[in-house]
Write an enzyme that holds these catalytic residues in place. Sequence first.
Site, PDB file in Angstrom:
ATOM      1  N   PRO A 186      21.997 113.917   7.224  1.00  0.00           N
ATOM      2  CA  PRO A 186      21.223 112.984   6.397  1.00  0.00           C
ATOM      3  C   PRO A 186      21.318 113.261   4.892  1.00  0.00           C
ATOM      4  CG  PRO A 186      19.763 114.523   7.519  1.00  0.00           C
ATOM      5  CD  PRO A 186      21.144 114.805   8.024  1.00  0.00           C
ATOM      6  N   TYR A 195      27.647 111.864  15.046  1.00  0.00           N
ATOM      7  CA  TYR A 195      27.642 111.205  16.367  1.00  0.00           C
ATOM      8  C   TYR A 195      29.009 110.577  16.689  1.00  0.00           C
ATOM      9  CZ  TYR A 195      26.118 107.015  13.674  1.00  0.00           C
ATOM     10  OH  TYR A 195      25.997 105.987  12.768  1.00  0.00           O
TER      11      TYR A 195
HETATM   12  C1  HXC Z   1      20.515  92.894  15.048  1.00  0.00           C
HETATM   13  C2  HXC Z   1      21.814  92.179  13.251  1.00  0.00           C
HETATM   14  C3  HXC Z   1      21.073  92.991  12.363  1.00  0.00           C
HETATM   15  C4  HXC Z   1      19.986  93.770  12.914  1.00  0.00           C
HETATM   16  C5  HXC Z   1      22.604  91.967  11.213  1.00  0.00           C
HETATM   17  N1  HXC Z   1      22.742  91.556  12.492  1.00  0.00           N
HETATM   18  N2  HXC Z   1      21.582  92.841  11.119  1.00  0.00           N
HETATM   19  N3  HXC Z   1      21.552  92.131  14.571  1.00  0.00           N
HETATM   20  N4  HXC Z   1      19.758  93.682  14.250  1.00  0.00           N
HETATM   21  N5  HXC Z   1      19.242  94.559  12.147  1.00  0.00           N
HETATM   22  C6  HXC Z   1      23.712  90.598  13.007  1.00  0.00           C
HETATM   23  C7  HXC Z   1      23.549  89.222  12.392  1.00  0.00           C
HETATM   24  O1  HXC Z   1      22.509  88.485  13.027  1.00  0.00           O
HETATM   25  C8  HXC Z   1      24.936  88.622  12.664  1.00  0.00           C
HETATM   26  O2  HXC Z   1      25.093  88.240  13.995  1.00  0.00           O
HETATM   27  C9  HXC Z   1      25.860  89.818  12.491  1.00  0.00           C
HETATM   28  O3  HXC Z   1      25.036  90.989  12.641  1.00  0.00           O
HETATM   29  C10 HXC Z   1      26.502  89.858  11.098  1.00  0.00           C
HETATM   30  O4  HXC Z   1      25.484  89.804  10.125  1.00  0.00           O
HETATM   31  P1  HXC Z   1      25.784  89.322   8.625  1.00  0.00           P
HETATM   32  O5  HXC Z   1      24.538  89.567   7.845  1.00  0.00           O
HETATM   33  O6  HXC Z   1      26.359  87.955   8.629  1.00  0.00           O
HETATM   34  O7  HXC Z   1      26.963  90.338   8.215  1.00  0.00           O
HETATM   35  P2  HXC Z   1      27.478  90.785   6.798  1.00  0.00           P
HETATM   36  O8  HXC Z   1      26.945  89.914   5.694  1.00  0.00           O
HETATM   37  O9  HXC Z   1      28.936  90.968   6.930  1.00  0.00           O
HETATM   38  O10 HXC Z   1      26.757  92.228   6.578  1.00  0.00           O
HETATM   39  C11 HXC Z   1      27.168  93.357   7.286  1.00  0.00           C
HETATM   40  C12 HXC Z   1      25.973  94.235   7.677  1.00  0.00           C
HETATM   41  C13 HXC Z   1      25.121  94.578   6.439  1.00  0.00           C
HETATM   42  C14 HXC Z   1      26.555  95.491   8.341  1.00  0.00           C
HETATM   43  C15 HXC Z   1      25.116  93.490   8.684  1.00  0.00           C
HETATM   44  O11 HXC Z   1      24.047  95.416   6.809  1.00  0.00           O
HETATM   45  C16 HXC Z   1      25.911  95.254   5.369  1.00  0.00           C
HETATM   46  O12 HXC Z   1      26.497  94.608   4.508  1.00  0.00           O
HETATM   47  N6  HXC Z   1      25.990  96.626   5.375  1.00  0.00           N
HETATM   48  C17 HXC Z   1      26.800  97.399   4.411  1.00  0.00           C
HETATM   49  C18 HXC Z   1      26.144  98.671   3.975  1.00  0.00           C
HETATM   50  C19 HXC Z   1      25.591  99.526   5.088  1.00  0.00           C
HETATM   51  O13 HXC Z   1      25.425  99.102   6.220  1.00  0.00           O
HETATM   52  N7  HXC Z   1      25.291 100.792   4.724  1.00  0.00           N
HETATM   53  C20 HXC Z   1      24.793 101.744   5.649  1.00  0.00           C
HETATM   54  C21 HXC Z   1      25.853 102.711   6.025  1.00  0.00           C
HETATM   55  S1  HXC Z   1      24.971 104.032   6.681  1.00  0.00           S
HETATM   56  P3  HXC Z   1      24.933  86.689  14.483  1.00  0.00           P
HETATM   57  O14 HXC Z   1      25.354  86.694  15.909  1.00  0.00           O
HETATM   58  O15 HXC Z   1      23.486  86.369  14.287  1.00  0.00           O
HETATM   59  O16 HXC Z   1      25.826  85.872  13.594  1.00  0.00           O
HETATM   60  C22 HXC Z   1      25.819 104.846   7.829  1.00  0.00           C
HETATM   61  C23 HXC Z   1      25.148 106.176   8.131  1.00  0.00           C
HETATM   62  C24 HXC Z   1      25.382 106.714   9.470  1.00  0.00           C
HETATM   63  O17 HXC Z   1      26.820 104.420   8.323  1.00  0.00           O
HETATM   64  C25 HXC Z   1      24.718 108.036   9.812  1.00  0.00           C
HETATM   65  C26 HXC Z   1      23.383 108.337   9.281  1.00  0.00           C
HETATM   66  C27 HXC Z   1      22.846 109.696   9.652  1.00  0.00           C
HETATM   67  P1  NAP Z   2      25.941 102.648   1.296  1.00  0.00           P
HETATM   68  O1  NAP Z   2      25.441 102.976  -0.057  1.00  0.00           O
HETATM   69  O2  NAP Z   2      25.387 101.449   1.982  1.00  0.00           O
HETATM   70  O3  NAP Z   2      27.514 102.583   1.201  1.00  0.00           O
HETATM   71  C1  NAP Z   2      28.299 101.751   1.928  1.00  0.00           C
HETATM   72  C2  NAP Z   2      29.304 101.148   0.981  1.00  0.00           C
HETATM   73  O4  NAP Z   2      30.251 100.400   1.734  1.00  0.00           O
HETATM   74  C3  NAP Z   2      28.678 100.194  -0.033  1.00  0.00           C
HETATM   75  O5  NAP Z   2      29.075 100.560  -1.334  1.00  0.00           O
HETATM   76  C4  NAP Z   2      29.246  98.817   0.347  1.00  0.00           C
HETATM   77  O6  NAP Z   2      29.501  98.070  -0.847  1.00  0.00           O
HETATM   78  C5  NAP Z   2      30.527  99.201   1.062  1.00  0.00           C
HETATM   79  N1  NAP Z   2      30.909  98.197   2.058  1.00  0.00           N
HETATM   80  C6  NAP Z   2      30.185  97.771   3.125  1.00  0.00           C
HETATM   81  N2  NAP Z   2      30.843  96.837   3.808  1.00  0.00           N
HETATM   82  C7  NAP Z   2      32.041  96.679   3.162  1.00  0.00           C
HETATM   83  C8  NAP Z   2      33.166  95.849   3.379  1.00  0.00           C
HETATM   84  N3  NAP Z   2      33.195  94.994   4.401  1.00  0.00           N
HETATM   85  N4  NAP Z   2      34.220  95.944   2.523  1.00  0.00           N
HETATM   86  C9  NAP Z   2      34.195  96.812   1.472  1.00  0.00           C
HETATM   87  N5  NAP Z   2      33.145  97.605   1.230  1.00  0.00           N
HETATM   88  C10 NAP Z   2      32.083  97.550   2.047  1.00  0.00           C
HETATM   89  O7  NAP Z   2      25.709 103.859   2.343  1.00  0.00           O
HETATM   90  P2  NAP Z   2      26.026 105.435   2.235  1.00  0.00           P
HETATM   91  O8  NAP Z   2      24.890 106.127   2.862  1.00  0.00           O
HETATM   92  O9  NAP Z   2      26.439 105.797   0.870  1.00  0.00           O
HETATM   93  O10 NAP Z   2      27.264 105.567   3.239  1.00  0.00           O
HETATM   94  C11 NAP Z   2      28.537 105.997   2.786  1.00  0.00           C
HETATM   95  C12 NAP Z   2      29.320 106.607   3.937  1.00  0.00           C
HETATM   96  O11 NAP Z   2      28.688 107.785   4.413  1.00  0.00           O
HETATM   97  C13 NAP Z   2      29.471 105.690   5.150  1.00  0.00           C
HETATM   98  O12 NAP Z   2      30.751 105.860   5.713  1.00  0.00           O
HETATM   99  C14 NAP Z   2      28.425 106.221   6.106  1.00  0.00           C
HETATM  100  O13 NAP Z   2      28.724 105.935   7.439  1.00  0.00           O
HETATM  101  C15 NAP Z   2      28.521 107.696   5.815  1.00  0.00           C
HETATM  102  N6  NAP Z   2      27.360 108.484   6.209  1.00  0.00           N
HETATM  103  C16 NAP Z   2      26.216 108.400   5.489  1.00  0.00           C
HETATM  104  C17 NAP Z   2      25.151 109.192   5.857  1.00  0.00           C
HETATM  105  C18 NAP Z   2      23.876 109.197   5.066  1.00  0.00           C
HETATM  106  O14 NAP Z   2      22.952 109.926   5.438  1.00  0.00           O
HETATM  107  N7  NAP Z   2      23.757 108.473   3.990  1.00  0.00           N
HETATM  108  C19 NAP Z   2      25.252 110.032   6.962  1.00  0.00           C
HETATM  109  C20 NAP Z   2      26.441 110.060   7.693  1.00  0.00           C
HETATM  110  C21 NAP Z   2      27.501 109.288   7.286  1.00  0.00           C
HETATM  111  P3  NAP Z   2      29.399  96.444  -0.933  1.00  0.00           P
HETATM  112  O15 NAP Z   2      28.083  96.076  -0.376  1.00  0.00           O
HETATM  113  O16 NAP Z   2      29.586  96.178  -2.393  1.00  0.00           O
HETATM  114  O17 NAP Z   2      30.542  95.922  -0.129  1.00  0.00           O
END
Ligand code: HXC
Ligand code: NAP
Length: 295
Positions: free
Chosen positions: A200, A157
């Site tokens: 995925p 996307y």
């Molecule tokens: C609405 C939300 C929310 C939710 C968090 N927030 N979750 N708002 N719905 N579900 C808001 C919080 O209320 C806060 O805003 C702000 O976001 C920041 O939240 P924090 O928890 O303080 O942030 P932080 O601790 O920095 O954590 C970042 C995060 C968290 C993105 C929210 O989920 C994280 O650490 N993610 C890392 C790993 C991850 O996301 N992996 C997935 C990648 S998958 P306010 O205003 O309340 O302060 C991917 C795949 C794509 O990218 C494609 C798939 C096919």
């Molecule tokens: P994941 O396990 O949640 O990986 C995300 C990683 O990013 C975690 O190891 C996390 O480690 C690290 N991270 C998050 N915030 C960070 C920050 N602020 N600084 C440094 N590190 C940070 O998810 P995943 O599925 O493996 O995703 C990996 C990549 O693939 C991403 O770019 C995602 O967009 C892409 N992707 C995934 C899918 C899927 O189907 N899984 C599909 C399309 C694209 P910490 O929490 O330790 O920081």
Amino acid sequence: MIRTDPMLRENSLQDKTVVITGGGSGLGKSMAEMLLRLGARVAICSRDEEKLKRATEDLKTKTGNDQIIYAVCDVRDDEMVANALGQIRKTFGSYNALINNAAGNFISPTERLSSRAFDVILDIVLKGTKNVTLASGKYWIREKIRPVSVVNIVTTYAWTGSGYVVPSAAAKAGVLAMTRSLAVEWAQYGMRFNAVAPGPFPTKGAWDRLLPGELRERFNPAQRVPLGRVGEHAELANLISYLISDYSSFINGEVITIDGGEWLLGAGEFNQLRAVSEAQWDMLEQMIKSAKKKK
Ligand code: HXC
Ligand code: NAP
């Protein structure tokens, strides 16, 4: 041949030192495993030190390659990034490859997002990729290190956009634009920039945030893929290992999709006709042919 076996020859990456952001879990960890199996040196970095420590030990045991280190950093923080990259250079002497894999994401109707919630995703994905890339690029230019390969992990996307993950879509689109721009600008310094767009691939990080609760059953991702399944981590890791290696030396500025045909299924106007049965096709063919005769 087993499709999850390493695709490249043993030790084919022994001259590569690869930094993987977010390499302690999910896809980043699987990429680290494949690169280690192929003889690379690997540095993983992210925020959670315990997770990184566990992953480092686990990867050493699994691959028998102990050339793996970790550095703690939040990619949003320029200073932490500089320190982490400095630590990695100190231990390994240098590095010549980077995978910008760290990401943040969650599903939400956009109107429910606070400004900070929108920013948090932009900051991790776009600004984080910028921070690590800019610091690394300056280092590679200054030290005349080449060849260099950078792989940015985006999503399909990034070019179609997607509702309910708007900050992620905007950020990944920015990462893709940065990939293509630097592929041209920094080629003169011996750097290649490519992107990979996975479909995925089950990971805890993505599934917990994108398919929570009953959504997992309701929107089974395998059903959206023409090949009828989700990806296996090693399939993606094999593609990454190729892009890091010198076998891909002439690939620059490309985005490679690895999604079993998922995004094209949504794009083709008549693709929903997959649901039509053979018997229905017999009937439809007769209807179309008889309409032509009546003219
Ligand atoms: C609405 C939300 C929310 C939710 C968090 N927030 N979750 N708002 N719905 N579900 C808001 C919080 O209320 C806060 O805003 C702000 O976001 C920041 O939240 P924090 O928890 O303080 O942030 P932080 O601790 O920095 O954590 C970042 C995060 C968290 C993105 C929210 O989920 C994280 O650490 N993610 C890392 C790993 C991850 O996301 N992996 C997935 C990648 S998958 P306010 O205003 O309340 O302060 C991917 C795949 C794509 O990218 C494609 C798939 C096919
Ligand atoms: P994941 O396990 O949640 O990986 C995300 C990683 O990013 C975690 O190891 C996390 O480690 C690290 N991270 C998050 N915030 C960070 C920050 N602020 N600084 C440094 N590190 C940070 O998810 P995943 O599925 O493996 O995703 C990996 C990549 O693939 C991403 O770019 C995602 O967009 C892409 N992707 C995934 C899918 C899927 O189907 N899984 C599909 C399309 C694209 P910490 O929490 O330790 O920081």
